[in-house]
Design a protein around this motif. Structure first.
Motif, mmCIF file in Angstrom:
data_model
loop_
_atom_site.group_PDB
_atom_site.id
_atom_site.type_symbol
_atom_site.label_atom_id
_atom_site.label_comp_id
_atom_site.label_asym_id
_atom_site.label_seq_id
_atom_site.Cartn_x
_atom_site.Cartn_y
_atom_site.Cartn_z
ATOM 1 N N LYS A 337 34.769 32.727 46.620
ATOM 2 C CA LYS A 337 34.119 34.029 46.790
ATOM 3 C C LYS A 337 35.119 35.142 46.500
ATOM 4 N N PHE A 338 34.718 36.072 45.648
ATOM 5 C CA PHE A 338 35.510 37.255 45.324
ATOM 6 C C PHE A 338 34.828 38.464 45.954
ATOM 7 N N PHE A 343 42.674 44.417 40.437
ATOM 8 C CA PHE A 343 43.978 43.872 40.038
ATOM 9 C C PHE A 343 44.517 44.604 38.822
ATOM 10 N N SER A 344 45.835 44.856 38.844
ATOM 11 C CA SER A 344 46.541 45.380 37.671
ATOM 12 C C SER A 344 47.875 44.661 37.580
ATOM 13 N N LEU A 353 41.145 44.205 36.440
ATOM 14 C CA LEU A 353 39.901 43.802 37.098
ATOM 15 C C LEU A 353 39.504 44.902 38.071
ATOM 16 N N ARG A 354 38.220 45.249 38.079
ATOM 17 C CA ARG A 354 37.781 46.356 38.931
ATOM 18 C C ARG A 354 36.554 45.945 39.739
ATOM 19 N N ASP A 355 36.697 45.961 41.067
ATOM 20 C CA ASP A 355 35.602 45.727 42.007
ATOM 21 C C ASP A 355 34.802 44.464 41.651
ATOM 22 N N GLY A 392 41.201 43.766 48.039
ATOM 23 C CA GLY A 392 40.066 42.858 48.047
ATOM 24 C C GLY A 392 40.491 41.476 48.535
ATOM 25 N N HIS A 393 39.536 40.558 48.579
ATOM 26 C CA HIS A 393 39.801 39.223 49.111
ATOM 27 C C HIS A 393 39.185 38.155 48.217
#
Length: 585
Positions: A337-338, A343-344, A353-355, A392-393
């Protein structure tokens, strides 16, 4: 870090071998103490024989000279051999620490450093460090004592001539070039051994993800240590030859000098005794030149060694992968699960990566598609924590990945990529890699059969024991892929990442590999990264990424019916396939 701090830190690596180091110091002191004895002996003996005409002393002069050079030669050999032994041990220890550090460094480190630079640190820079740790000590102790003893004797004989001789330029010693030529054979052997160690380093650095995922750190460390020990042994053979040459040359010179002195004393039968003092002075002055030359060059050795120390310690001080997780997970079900993942690659860079919000039930196959640079590989690389999200997780079976130990997390993940990593070992060793090296051969064969690999393995000269060559050069692309699939089958991890696993294969190889992949994917949570959309039509869900964001999720048919981004990608790809099929040239 200052020069003194660097040097003190470097000397700490000598502490485990302080007894051998002390023996080397003793050898240096003995060798230095014998240096002024020759001119002292010459004056005493020559003057005594000219005055007293003692036939016994005349005959003993050459023996005393030979005895001095014998003691000096043995002491020099012991000092040179032991200090080189300590130096080679320091190099081996540093290399082991540096290699272990390389295996523990994060993926970001490899993104920022070239492979050649890293290999140079382990193969070249570390050898320069010993110049500061051993050569400087040798020159500083032995040659300083030699110079002090010879200068004391010269001033005693004639202080005016001594002051005059000190301003004379040092004589260039040509014989050292001849000695270095004799070491060519041992140097070649040492270079061959260095080539072997470079190969192990290059493979492990290039394949750092596979090493980490399949738990091969200990195996690679042992393989590297074995090769490093061969390098050390060849270095010692080279050092033995060099150390033996020096006293041999000195003994040859001593025999010639003893003969000259004997003849001079035989011919000099007068009551004038100035010959002894003069010959003693000339001899001491000539013997002063080599240690002065070496002492003058000590700064060069020191600075080169300290510069290399900075390079070595910079690597050793690089933070390892963050592994603060405490929880262990044995065999996960594979539920991923994301949640709001960003991420940068660099702090100030645009988000790769965005949301990202995505839930993958256990056993489901999810394909990640999109244009190059959309974030597919980046998303997959977050699962085994090659990189960590900015915020985020990501959870596996409801466990936050950051809470899990890296070893237990990666034990639940297998990877098959387009760029298959094979090591210069047997087929069996490549399938049963890392933590799986202890499995029975029957399990290896079963994995190879499931991967449709036994059909070509059985035709090889030694079957599973056939060497695959560097990076599997002796095998075709399809065969290498099926070996990688067999490795993943044997690992039996609940989470599988397929990164362009069939994109570079011909149609025949792709058929075999696709069949092997279908066997591998059964019952596993699978992330497929693919540009060729025809290979992922059977996926349970397709996730379309665009500029680091999820823009569509659905099945193949649902996304085609929607007629948006995926449908456009599908249409343009099949149009391109039609063009290339109609125009194969």
């Amino acid at each position: 870090m200052t020069s003194s701090q660097l040097y003190l830190r470097l000397l700490n690596y000598i502490k485990p071998y302080w007894r051998i180091f002390a023996l080397s110091i003793l050898g240096m002191v003995v060798a230095a103490a014998t240096e002024p004895l020759l001119p002292v002996l010459l004056k005493t003996m020559l003057d005594g024989t000219f005055v007293h005409k003692d036939e016994t002393i005349i005959r003993l002069i050459p023996l005393f000279i030979l005895a001095i050079f014998l003691v000096r030669g043995l002491a020099t050999f012991v000092a040179t051999y032991t200090i080189t032994w300590v130096g080679s041990k320091v190099v081996m220890d540093l290399r082991d620490k540096m290699f272990s550090k390389l295996l523990s460094l994060p993926a970001r480190f490899y993104d920022d450093h070239t492979t050649g630079n890293l290999i140079s640190k382990l193969t070249f820079d570390v050898t320069q460090v010993t110049a500061a740790a051993t050569t400087v000590v040798t020159i500083g102790i032995r040659d300083s004592l030699m110079i002090a003893g010879l200068l004391g004797w010269l001033f005693y004989l004639n202080w005016k001539l001594t002051l005059l001789s000190l301003i004379m330029a040092p004589v260039i010693i040509f014989i050292m070039k001849t000695i270095s030529g004799r070491l060519r054979v041992t140097s070649r052997n040492s270079q061959r051994a260095m080539g072997d160690i470079t190969q192990v380093i290059e493979e492990s650095v290039t394949a750092h993800k596979v090493v980490k995922l399949f738990g091969g750190q200990q195996y690679e460390s042992q393989r590297f240590s074995s090769q490093a020990n061969w390098v050390r042994r060849h270095t010692m053979k080279q050092a033995t030859a060099a150390a033996a040459n020096i006293p041999i040359v000195q003994m040859v010179a001593a025999v010639a000098l003893a003969a000259i002195v004997y003849l001079a004393t035989e011919q000099s039968r007068s009551d004038e005794t100035t010959v002894g003092g003069f010959l003693s002075f000339i001899t001491a002055m000539l013997m002063l030149t080599p240690p002065l030359k070496r002492l003058a060059s000590v700064s060069e050795h020191l600075q080169r060694g300290l510069a290399a120390s900075e390079s070595v310690f910079e690597l050793l001080d690089t933070p390892s992968e963050i592994d603060t997780g405490k929880k262990l997970i044995t065999h996960a079900s594979g539920r991923l699960k994301f949640e709001h993942v960003n991420f940068s690659y660099q702090k100030d860079e645009k988000l790769a990566l965005r949301d990202i919000n995505l839930e993958i039930p256990a056993g489901q196959t999810v394909a990640l598609v999109g244009a190059s640079g959309g974030g597919k590989s980046t998303l997959a690389n977050l699962v085994p924590r090659f990189y960590s999200p900015n915020n985020g997780h990501i959870t596996l079976d409801s466990y936050d990945l950051a809470e899990l130990t890296l070893a237990s997390l990666r034990a639940n993940i297998a990877l098959v990529s387009q760029d298959v990593v094979l090591f210069n070992d047997t087929v069996a060793a490549n399938i049963a890699y890392g933590q799986m090296r202890k499995v029975p051969e029957t399990e290896i064969i079963a994995a190879a059969q499931a991967a449709h690999a036994m059909e070509f393995i059985s035709e090889m000269p030694q079957g599973l024991q056939t060497l695959v060559g560097e990076r599997g050069v002796r095998m075709s692309g399809g065969q290498r892929q099926r070996i990688a699939i067999a490795r993943a089958i044997l690992k039996n991890a609940p989470v599988l990442i397929l990164d362009e696993a069939t994109s570079a294969l011909d149609s025949e190889s792709e058929r075999h590999v696709q069949a092997a992949l279908e066997t591998l994917m059964q019952g596993r949570t699978t992330l497929i990264i693919a540009h060729r959309l025809s290979t992922i039509e059977k996926a349970d869900r397709i996730v379309v990424l665009q500029k680091g964001e999820i823009v569509e999720i659905g099945t193949h048919q649902e996304l085609l019916a929607k007629g948006d981004v995926y449908a456009q990608l599908h249409r343009s790809q099949f149009m391109w396939n039609d063009i290339t099929r109609d125009n194969p040239g």
